[in-house]
Enzyme design. Structure first.
Site, PDB file in Angstrom:
ATOM      1  N   CYS A   1      -0.166   4.033   2.458  1.00  0.00           N
ATOM      2  CA  CYS A   1       0.211   3.669   3.825  1.00  0.00           C
ATOM      3  C   CYS A   1       1.619   4.164   4.142  1.00  0.00           C
ATOM      4  CB  CYS A   1       0.148   2.159   4.024  1.00  0.00           C
ATOM      5  SG  CYS A   1      -1.499   1.440   3.816  1.00  0.00           S
TER       6      CYS A   1
ATOM      7  N   CYS B   1       0.838  -1.208   0.000  1.00  0.00           N
ATOM      8  CA  CYS B   1       0.000   0.000   0.000  1.00  0.00           C
ATOM      9  C   CYS B   1       0.872   1.256   0.000  1.00  0.00           C
ATOM     10  CB  CYS B   1      -0.928  -0.021   1.218  1.00  0.00           C
ATOM     11  SG  CYS B   1      -1.832   1.508   1.481  1.00  0.00           S
TER      12      CYS B   1
END
Length: 306
Positions: free
Chosen positions: A87, A84
């Site tokens: 993230c 991700c």
């Protein structure tokens, strides 16, 4: 909570059911919290001096590390994954703020790939997803990457909900904007205040600063005594009355300025009346809603309008 990207609908659809996680048997390995290394590609944050700052949790340790810990210390749960990219923007900021918190709150990191059952319990549909857990229950959440200023406000609200005393931090953005205003650089001040409002909508201090910029521009080059004298001789001249009110505010006579414009609202109609009303509201913004004179003038304005 203050974050504009809040996902309150998660909770209105029904409470998050954590009963299965509470009943998870204790693991064989020790569960004493330690500062674990960050996932690959994410810079770590040191443990706060007041206690653990950042921990990795799994289904086996979730009850003790998150639910039980949240009974005494707010826990913020960061759902992430190695793949991700967003993230990797949000997680380092959360880790740094957790370290700054010095034990006032704990950041619990959950790898959704390694712990799909926890993600399912929290109805995580996309990451990054961040939950606040207080008193053994999730109380708020947001998804995606948010600006650090908004993140700090959100964490502050979580701490207050958890009974933690939160000192209001100084905002260097406001210091920069205020310095520009005081030095007379109105263009720079306006840019700075508008930038704050873009990042933190409805910031009262920034709104007040922006209103002060407008006030400074309106009175630029005016002769205060001449403006007050002109207004005295032309009580129904809207422009003269507005300028006089501005000068009175700058002279420390805000209540007199409010009375002047409330009276003008009573004597005008249509577009003129609306112009006066908006001008008066902008002067209220400078003082702020807590000012008793503003509260009194707002009541008088309401009476004049209706």
């Amino acid at each position: 909570m203050s974050d504009p990207r809040i996902t309150s609908s998660i909770f209105t659809r029904g409470a998050v059911d954590l009963s299965a996680l509470r009943s998870t048997p204790a693991p064989a390995r020790p569960t004493t919290p330690t500062q674990s290394g960050p996932p690959t590609g994410l810079p770590g944050a040191p443990t706060g001096g007041g206690g653990v700052a950042v921990i990795d949790v799994s289904e086996a340790t979730f009850q003790s590390e998150v639910l039980e810990r949240s009974l005494s210390t707010p826990v913020i749960v960061d759902f992430w994954a190695e793949w991700c990219e967003p993230c990797k923007q949000l997680s380092p900021v959360l880790e740094r703020l957790a370290a700054e918190g010095d034990g006032a709150w704990v950041l619990a990191k959950v790898d959704v790939d390694a712990n799909p059952r926890i993600a399912q319990m929290f109805r995580v549909q996309g990451i990054p997803m961040v939950y606040a857990v207080v008193g053994g229950q999730p109380i708020d959440a947001f998804s995606g990457v948010v600006p650090e200023a908004q993140l700090r406000q959100w964490i502050g609200a979580v701490l207050k909900a958890g009974g933690v005393a939160v000192a209001e931090p100084e905002d260097p953005r406001l210091d920069e904007a205020d310095d520009a205003l005081m030095s007379g650089d109105l263009e720079a001040a306006e840019r700075a205040y508008r930038k704050i409002l873009a990042e933190t909508p409805a910031d009262a201090a920034a709104e007040a600063g922006l209103a002060q910029v407008g006030l400074a521009r309106r009175v630029a080059g005016a002769d205060p005594q001449a403006a007050l004298t002109a207004a005295e001789g032309a009580p129904d001249d809207v422009e003269a009355q507005l300028l006089a009110a501005d000068i009175e505010v700058l002279s420390g006579m805000a209540e007199q300025a409010y009375r002047r414009l409330v009276g003008l609202v009573r004597r005008t109609a249509g577009d003129d009346r609306e112009k006066v009303r908006q001008h008066l509201v902008s002067l209220f913004t400078i003082a702020g809603p807590e000012d008793p004179a503003v509260a009194s003038a707002r009541r008088a304005l309401a009476s004049a309008l209706f």
